[in-house]
Scaffold this motif. Structure first.
Motif, PDB file in Angstrom:
ATOM      1  N   TRP A 171       1.323  -1.420  -0.150  1.00 64.50           N
ATOM      2  CA  TRP A 171       0.259  -0.107  -0.025  1.00 64.50           C
ATOM      3  C   TRP A 171       0.814   1.155  -0.159  1.00 64.50           C
ATOM      4  O   TRP A 171       1.476   1.866   0.534  1.00 64.50           O
ATOM      5  CB  TRP A 171      -0.586  -0.083   0.947  1.00 64.50           C
ATOM      6  N   VAL A 172       0.901   2.644  -0.531  1.00 63.02           N
ATOM      7  CA  VAL A 172       1.110   3.044  -0.867  1.00 63.02           C
ATOM      8  C   VAL A 172       0.077   4.566  -0.182  1.00 63.02           C
ATOM      9  O   VAL A 172      -0.722   4.614  -1.715  1.00 63.02           O
ATOM     10  CB  VAL A 172       1.508   3.641  -2.559  1.00 63.02           C
ATOM     11  N   TYR A 173       0.699   5.346  -0.318  1.00 64.68           N
ATOM     12  CA  TYR A 173      -0.191   6.812   0.290  1.00 64.68           C
ATOM     13  C   TYR A 173       0.940   7.889  -0.329  1.00 64.68           C
ATOM     14  O   TYR A 173       2.087   7.969  -0.185  1.00 64.68           O
ATOM     15  CB  TYR A 173      -0.302   6.830   2.102  1.00 64.68           C
ATOM     16  N   THR A 174      -0.239   8.489  -0.789  1.00 67.83           N
ATOM     17  CA  THR A 174       0.628   9.637  -1.473  1.00 67.83           C
ATOM     18  C   THR A 174      -0.169  11.132  -1.531  1.00 67.83           C
ATOM     19  O   THR A 174       0.705  11.784  -1.608  1.00 67.83           O
ATOM     20  CB  THR A 174      -0.381   9.579  -3.761  1.00 67.83           C
ATOM     21  N   ASP A 175      -1.319  10.684  -0.358  1.00 68.45           N
ATOM     22  CA  ASP A 175      -1.279  12.553  -0.320  1.00 68.45           C
ATOM     23  C   ASP A 175      -2.276  12.100   1.516  1.00 68.45           C
ATOM     24  O   ASP A 175      -2.286  11.113   1.892  1.00 68.45           O
ATOM     25  CB  ASP A 175      -2.314  13.412  -1.009  1.00 68.45           C
ATOM     26  N   ASP A 176      -2.506  12.766   2.331  1.00 70.69           N
ATOM     27  CA  ASP A 176      -4.002  13.115   3.007  1.00 70.69           C
ATOM     28  C   ASP A 176      -4.880  11.887   2.959  1.00 70.69           C
ATOM     29  O   ASP A 176      -5.856  12.331   3.967  1.00 70.69           O
ATOM     30  CB  ASP A 176      -3.842  14.011   3.636  1.00 70.69           C
ATOM     31  N   LYS A 177      -5.295  11.896   1.523  1.00 68.59           N
ATOM     32  CA  LYS A 177      -6.801  11.241   1.317  1.00 68.59           C
ATOM     33  C   LYS A 177      -6.792   9.945   0.338  1.00 68.59           C
ATOM     34  O   LYS A 177      -7.315   8.774   1.120  1.00 68.59           O
ATOM     35  CB  LYS A 177      -7.351  11.887   0.317  1.00 68.59           C
ATOM     36  N   TYR A 178      -5.613  10.045   0.131  1.00 65.38           N
ATOM     37  CA  TYR A 178      -5.662   8.008  -1.179  1.00 65.38           C
ATOM     38  C   TYR A 178      -4.373   7.263  -1.004  1.00 65.38           C
ATOM     39  O   TYR A 178      -3.353   7.832  -0.718  1.00 65.38           O
ATOM     40  CB  TYR A 178      -5.590   8.545  -2.340  1.00 65.38           C
ATOM     41  N   ARG A 179      -5.022   5.944  -1.105  1.00 68.35           N
ATOM     42  CA  ARG A 179      -3.953   5.229  -0.850  1.00 68.35           C
ATOM     43  C   ARG A 179      -3.964   3.801  -2.392  1.00 68.35           C
ATOM     44  O   ARG A 179      -4.342   4.533  -2.731  1.00 68.35           O
ATOM     45  CB  ARG A 179      -3.704   4.565   0.266  1.00 68.35           C
ATOM     46  N   TRP A 180      -2.298   3.933  -2.497  1.00 66.52           N
ATOM     47  CA  TRP A 180      -3.108   2.717  -4.107  1.00 66.52           C
ATOM     48  C   TRP A 180      -1.804   1.657  -3.304  1.00 66.52           C
ATOM     49  O   TRP A 180      -1.318   1.602  -3.027  1.00 66.52           O
ATOM     50  CB  TRP A 180      -2.487   3.469  -5.306  1.00 66.52           C
ATOM     51  N   ARG A 181      -2.085   0.295  -3.927  1.00 70.03           N
ATOM     52  CA  ARG A 181      -1.135  -0.862  -4.389  1.00 70.03           C
ATOM     53  C   ARG A 181      -0.120  -0.031  -5.364  1.00 70.03           C
ATOM     54  O   ARG A 181      -0.482   0.293  -6.579  1.00 70.03           O
ATOM     55  CB  ARG A 181      -2.126  -1.389  -5.419  1.00 70.03           C
TER      56      ARG A 181
END
Length: 289
Positions: A171-181
């Motif tokens: 899991w990678v978080y790009t900002d204060d709202k979203y995460r992505w594989r």
């Protein structure tokens, strides 16, 4: 590299010495430079013209195979390989990763308040909703236990050196709202496609060249993609030491942005998210590559 193979005509590839290539008409150089490969390992190659301070024209590649005869050890390569090892270890040891966009070099010149705000945003990431394959908020009991933080420089170098990041389930978080594989987030330029509703991705690869006005970047991996930089070119030039067009040639690049078609649907555009230069990192090529 003193030689490179030009695959502009795939049925009749031509091997050029750098001395012969630099004497070609300017139009031919622009036409051929995105079709160059290493003659030893077939890794994607680039051409750098001679510099104003006397550095000779050269071919190079950020994609050499480890056992390639053209792969010459250097301090820069050793550093990039170390970054790849560190990121691979991060993938193994961590449940999630926060991308710290405040680690770009030029950000050290930003006011302390701006840097403090970036840090605060990163710390708040795990308490916010997520996207990318799930739109449900992150529940407290779903919160990853082992969380790493990493900047764009090491992420880019690791991708260029073949780390497992781009294919991992992390899991990678790009900002204060979203995460992505990670496997859905990191996209090489050659695989870039317009996304549904303009959803962003972390696009990465190398730069073939820029136009004379330095308003566009052209990836080496594909001629089908263009990156507009007119709204923040000054920040890139000063922040990453890109004094000449030559400095862009062969540079590694990673950016958080969205991909869409141009009006005539002849080329895909990758636009930096919010035109925010803190979400892009450029690593100049080593002259010995």
């Amino acid at each position: 590299m003193l030689d490179a193979i030009c695959q502009y005509d795939e049925t009749q590839p031509v091997t050029y010495s750098v001395f012969k290539f630099q004497k070609l008409p300017a139009d031919d150089i622009e036409k051929y430079r995105q079709t160059l490969v290493c003659p030893a390992c077939a890794g994607k190659a680039y051409y750098r013209k001679a510099s104003k301070d006397g550095k000779a024209a050269c071919f190079g590649s950020r994609y050499h195979q480890a056992d390639c005869a053209e792969f010459k050890p250097s301090a820069a390569k050793t550093r990039e390989e170390q970054h790849a090892l560190e990121v691979n270890q991060l993938v193994v040891d961590s449940d999630a990763m926060i991308i710290d966009f405040s680690r770009a070099p030029f950000l050290s010149q930003r006011p302390p308040l701006a840097a403090k705000t970036e840090a605060k945003r990163g710390a708040a990431t795990l308490n916010k909703p997520s996207q990318a394959n799930t739109t449900a908020p992150v529940k407290q009991d779903d919160k990853p236990a082992r969380i790493a933080t990493q900047g764009l420089e090491k992420l880019l170098h690791s991708l260029l050196r073949g780390s497992d990041l781009a294919t991992s389930e992390l899991w990678v978080y790009t900002d204060d709202k979203y995460r992505w594989r990670a496997k859905n987030l990191f996209v090489n330029f050659v695989d870039a496609e317009p996304t549904e509703n303009g959803a962003p991705r972390m696009y990465w690869g190398t730069i073939s060249h820029t136009d004379k006005e330095r308003l566009w970047l052209n990836p080496a991996e594909t001629k089908a993609v263009g990156i507009p930089i007119d709204k923040f070119s000054r920040e890139l030039i000063s922040g990453f030491g890109l004094a000449e067009r030559r400095d862009f040639e062969g540079a590694g690049i990673i950016l958080f942005g969205k991909c869409f078609w141009n009006k005539s649907k002849t080329r895909k555009i990758i636009q930096l998210w919010g035109n925010d230069p803190s979400r892009i990192y450029i690593s100049k090529a080593d002259d010995s590559e």
